[in-house]
Motif scaffolding. Structure first.
Motif, short mmCIF file in Angstrom:
data_model
loop_
_atom_site.label_atom_id
_atom_site.label_comp_id
_atom_site.label_asym_id
_atom_site.label_seq_id
_atom_site.Cartn_x
_atom_site.Cartn_y
_atom_site.Cartn_z
N ALA A 246 0.88 -1.17 0.00
CA ALA A 246 0.00 0.00 0.00
C ALA A 246 0.92 1.22 0.00
CB ALA A 246 -0.90 -0.01 1.22
N MET A 247 1.14 1.78 -1.17
CA MET A 247 2.09 2.87 -1.28
C MET A 247 1.35 4.21 -1.26
SD MET A 247 5.17 1.43 -3.54
CE MET A 247 4.55 1.84 -5.14
N VAL A 248 1.46 4.88 -0.15
CA VAL A 248 0.75 6.13 0.09
C VAL A 248 1.61 7.28 -0.44
CG1 VAL A 248 -0.22 7.63 1.87
CG2 VAL A 248 -0.33 5.13 2.13
N ALA A 249 1.09 7.98 -1.43
CA ALA A 249 1.92 8.99 -2.10
C ALA A 249 2.02 10.27 -1.27
CB ALA A 249 1.38 9.29 -3.48
N LEU A 250 3.25 10.75 -1.12
CA LEU A 250 3.55 11.99 -0.40
C LEU A 250 3.59 13.17 -1.36
CD1 LEU A 250 6.76 10.77 1.49
CD2 LEU A 250 4.38 10.52 2.23
N ALA A 251 3.63 12.86 -2.66
CA ALA A 251 3.85 13.90 -3.67
C ALA A 251 3.43 13.35 -5.01
CB ALA A 251 5.32 14.28 -3.69
N GLU A 252 3.25 14.23 -5.98
CA GLU A 252 2.99 13.76 -7.33
C GLU A 252 3.92 14.46 -8.31
OE1 GLU A 252 -0.91 15.91 -8.96
OE2 GLU A 252 -1.24 15.08 -6.97
N LYS A 253 4.24 13.75 -9.36
CA LYS A 253 5.12 14.31 -10.39
C LYS A 253 4.40 15.44 -11.13
CE LYS A 253 7.90 11.39 -12.76
NZ LYS A 253 8.19 10.23 -13.64
N GLY A 254 5.16 16.30 -11.75
CA GLY A 254 4.58 17.32 -12.61
C GLY A 254 4.16 16.69 -13.92
N ASN A 255 3.38 17.43 -14.69
CA ASN A 255 2.86 16.91 -15.96
C ASN A 255 2.82 18.08 -16.93
OD1 ASN A 255 1.42 15.76 -18.02
ND2 ASN A 255 -0.37 15.22 -16.78
N ILE A 256 3.76 18.08 -17.87
CA ILE A 256 3.83 19.23 -18.78
C ILE A 256 3.84 18.79 -20.24
CG2 ILE A 256 5.08 20.66 -17.12
CD1 ILE A 256 7.61 20.20 -18.82
N VAL A 257 3.50 19.74 -21.10
CA VAL A 257 3.61 19.54 -22.53
C VAL A 257 4.68 20.50 -23.04
CG1 VAL A 257 2.44 19.67 -24.76
CG2 VAL A 257 1.18 18.92 -22.72
N VAL A 258 5.62 19.96 -23.78
CA VAL A 258 6.66 20.78 -24.41
C VAL A 258 6.49 20.64 -25.91
CG1 VAL A 258 9.13 21.08 -24.79
CG2 VAL A 258 8.27 20.60 -22.49
N GLU A 259 6.55 21.79 -26.61
CA GLU A 259 6.40 21.74 -28.06
C GLU A 259 7.75 22.00 -28.72
OE1 GLU A 259 2.52 23.01 -29.70
OE2 GLU A 259 3.73 24.43 -30.85
N LEU A 260 8.08 21.18 -29.71
CA LEU A 260 9.26 21.42 -30.55
C LEU A 260 8.74 21.97 -31.87
CD1 LEU A 260 11.26 18.06 -30.14
CD2 LEU A 260 11.19 20.05 -28.61
N ARG A 261 9.35 23.09 -32.35
CA ARG A 261 8.87 23.73 -33.57
C ARG A 261 10.03 24.01 -34.52
NH1 ARG A 261 5.00 26.68 -30.66
NH2 ARG A 261 6.72 27.96 -29.95
N VAL A 262 9.83 23.65 -35.76
CA VAL A 262 10.83 23.96 -36.78
C VAL A 262 10.14 24.70 -37.93
CG1 VAL A 262 12.56 23.03 -38.36
CG2 VAL A 262 12.10 21.85 -36.19
N GLU A 263 10.66 25.87 -38.28
CA GLU A 263 10.11 26.62 -39.42
C GLU A 263 10.89 26.22 -40.67
OE1 GLU A 263 7.49 28.65 -39.24
OE2 GLU A 263 7.33 28.45 -37.05
N GLY A 264 10.16 25.91 -41.75
CA GLY A 264 10.84 25.52 -42.98
C GLY A 264 10.81 26.66 -44.00
N GLU A 265 11.40 26.42 -45.16
CA GLU A 265 11.43 27.43 -46.21
C GLU A 265 10.15 27.41 -47.04
OE1 GLU A 265 14.32 29.51 -47.12
OE2 GLU A 265 14.70 29.00 -45.02
N GLY A 266 9.50 26.28 -47.06
CA GLY A 266 8.38 26.11 -47.99
C GLY A 266 8.93 25.93 -49.41
#
Ligand SMILES: [Zn+2]
Length: 498
Positions: A246-266
């Protein structure tokens, strides 16, 4: 000549010293293991409740039939099932509703106040949420996802449907316990708040508003805030074969979204550069996956082994009680499985990729989204810095676009932890209770101004095949587990504090 003879002397000394050193280390580790006492407490002695489990299972089924869905798109939110859910609670638990003060917060969330015999003492706050995640594959379910049906199979009865485990089981278990206790004329020692958010699955604005209302009413020193978490796990660690954790949590991890963006020449596909925006992005993703975040066995999950170590079988007991020596070994073992690796590092999951418009046109832009579950002690900014360093390519823009960092860490010992542990031992006598880290999120993180003592656990058994039912297919709760949960809250509510 002299050189060679000196070397021989050293070799001889080494041959004698090495086994002695090894024996000394072995004796030391063995001594530490034998001197590590069990940290398991006696079960709570407060009386078990006399329950009508057929009625309780039927009431849970009714609650499941109300489709309190938190949709992906807020525009699809349907308030009707939530209002019906409020009415169902009033109808199902009339004595509790007569005895407790009720407030509707943020339109659909609920806060109840159960005045204690000594209202001047720091209160106890019990959390649960009434919303559920949508059904992705209704056809994959054995039974309709909102049937709320009670099914007896292979000698085991269960209530079926979305929300039984997450989190209507906990919410109604609190009410079942309260209803029996109110009927007996029981008055808790400390004031108890019951707080039920309506949108935990999509950010928890309800929980935020309830927590703010508590702070406004001066509740900033609660003795305990208790919310959902994982259940009793079997076989997560080797060395604890039969007993479960029975593992009683003292804390919770963070939960994030990171975006990677690359602009091209077209431009036209007939005269392409060496690498298009998609190629640059693909190379960046490959680097990110090849360079996982460093592992750190520390904090709440290290405490897990302080509690579990003395209960383990040999020779793992020797390892788990001597982490001063074996921590790197254990860390390597934990990294071997995704389920345990999540406890020791910030995880990386590339979940969405977009780019390109047409097969004969160069992509003007390419983006990817990564879901990171952030380790205690790290920050979203730190994650972005790490990714930038790993990718090391100025053409790739890295941005933290959503989500939050890890929670604070509650104490792994003290009266509140003991009260929770003793209540758990009363309903699961063989189980090893240990503090831990929650790798998933909950509403609890919003209550950090309400209390410094926030624990997360759900008192049902969670077997390997049950884990996928969370947010997945065939969610259901065994009636025997539901009974355990109600009894657990019974002990928690009746606990007497110093
Ligand atoms: Zn939940």
């Amino acid at each position: 000549m002299a050189e060679a003879s000196r070397a021989r002397t050293w070799l001889r000394r080494g041959l004698i010293a090495a086994p002695i050193a090894l024996l000394a280390v072995l004796a030391l580790t063995l001594g530490i293991t034998l001197a590590s006492p069990s940290r398991q407490l006696e079960a709570a002695t407060t009386p078990a409740l006399s329950l009508d489990m057929d009625g309780a299972a039927a009431r849970l089924g009714e609650a499941v039939r109300l489709e309190t869905i938190s949709p992906e798109d807020p525009a699809d939110f349907d308030p009707e099932p939530f209002l019906a859910f409020h009415a169902l609670l009033e109808r199902s638990y009339p004595k509790t509703h007569a005895a407790l003060e009720r407030q509707v917060i943020a339109d659909y969330s609920l806060r109840y106040r159960w005045e204690g015999a000594r209202p001047e003492l720091p209160p106890v706050v019990l959390l649960a949420h009434m919303d559920v995640v949508p059904i992705a594959e209704p056809e994959a379910w054995t039974r309709p996802p909102f049937s709320g049906e009670r099914v007896d199979e292979a000698g085991e009865a269960a209530v079926w449907g979305r929300g039984t485990m997450d989190d209507k089981g906990n919410l109604l278990a609190i009410f079942e316990a309260a209803e029996v206790l109110v009927a007996q004329g029981f008055v808790p020692e400390r004031t108890i708040y019951l707080c039920f958010g309506h949108d935990e699955e999509v950010g928890g604005t309800g929980a935020q508003a309830i927590a703010a209302s508590l702070v406004e009413d001066g509740v900033t020193n609660a003795a305990l805030v208790y919310d959902e978490g994982t259940g009793v796990l079997q076989g997560l660690f080797p060395g604890l074969p039969e007993r479960g954790m029975a593992m009683v949590a003292l804390a919770e991890k963070g939960n994030i979204v990171v975006e990677l963006r690359v602009e091209g020449e077209g431009g036209h596909g007939s005269t392409p550069p060496d690498q298009t925006a998609i190629g640059v992005l693909a190379a960046a993703i490959a680097k990110v996956e090849a360079n996982p975040f460093p592992a750190r066995l520390e904090g709440p999950f290290l405490h897990t082994f302080e509690y579990a170590g003395p209960e383990m079988d040999w020779p793992l007991r020797l390892v788990a009680t001597n982490l001063w020596l074996f921590r790197p070994v254990l860390q390597a073992v934990l990294l071997g499985k995704p389920r345990t690796a999540a406890f020791v590092r910030t995880t990386t999951a590339v979940t969405v990729i977009e780019g390109g418009v047409k097969a004969n046109v160069l992509p003007p832009r390419a983006t990817a989204r990564i879901n990171h579950r952030v380790m205690i002690g790290e920050t979203p900014e730190g994650v972005v810095d790490y990714l930038e360093a790993v990718i090391d390519d100025p053409r790739v823009e890295v941005e933290h676009t959503a989500g939050h960092g890890p929670s604070g860490v509650s104490p792994h010992e003290g009266q509140a932890f003991d009260i929770v542990a003793r209540a758990l031992r009363a309903v699961h006598p063989d189980v090893v209770v240990a503090p831990t880290l929650n790798v998933a999120g909950s509403d609890a993180r919003y209550y950090e101004e309400v209390s410094e003592v926030i624990y997360r656990f759900s008192a049902f058994r969670l077997e390997d095949h049950d884990v996928a039912r969370y947010h997945g297919v065939d969610e259901r709760l065994r009636v025997s587990d539901y009974e355990t949960m109600i009894q657990f809250y019974g002990h928690l509510i009746q606990a007497s504090w110093d």
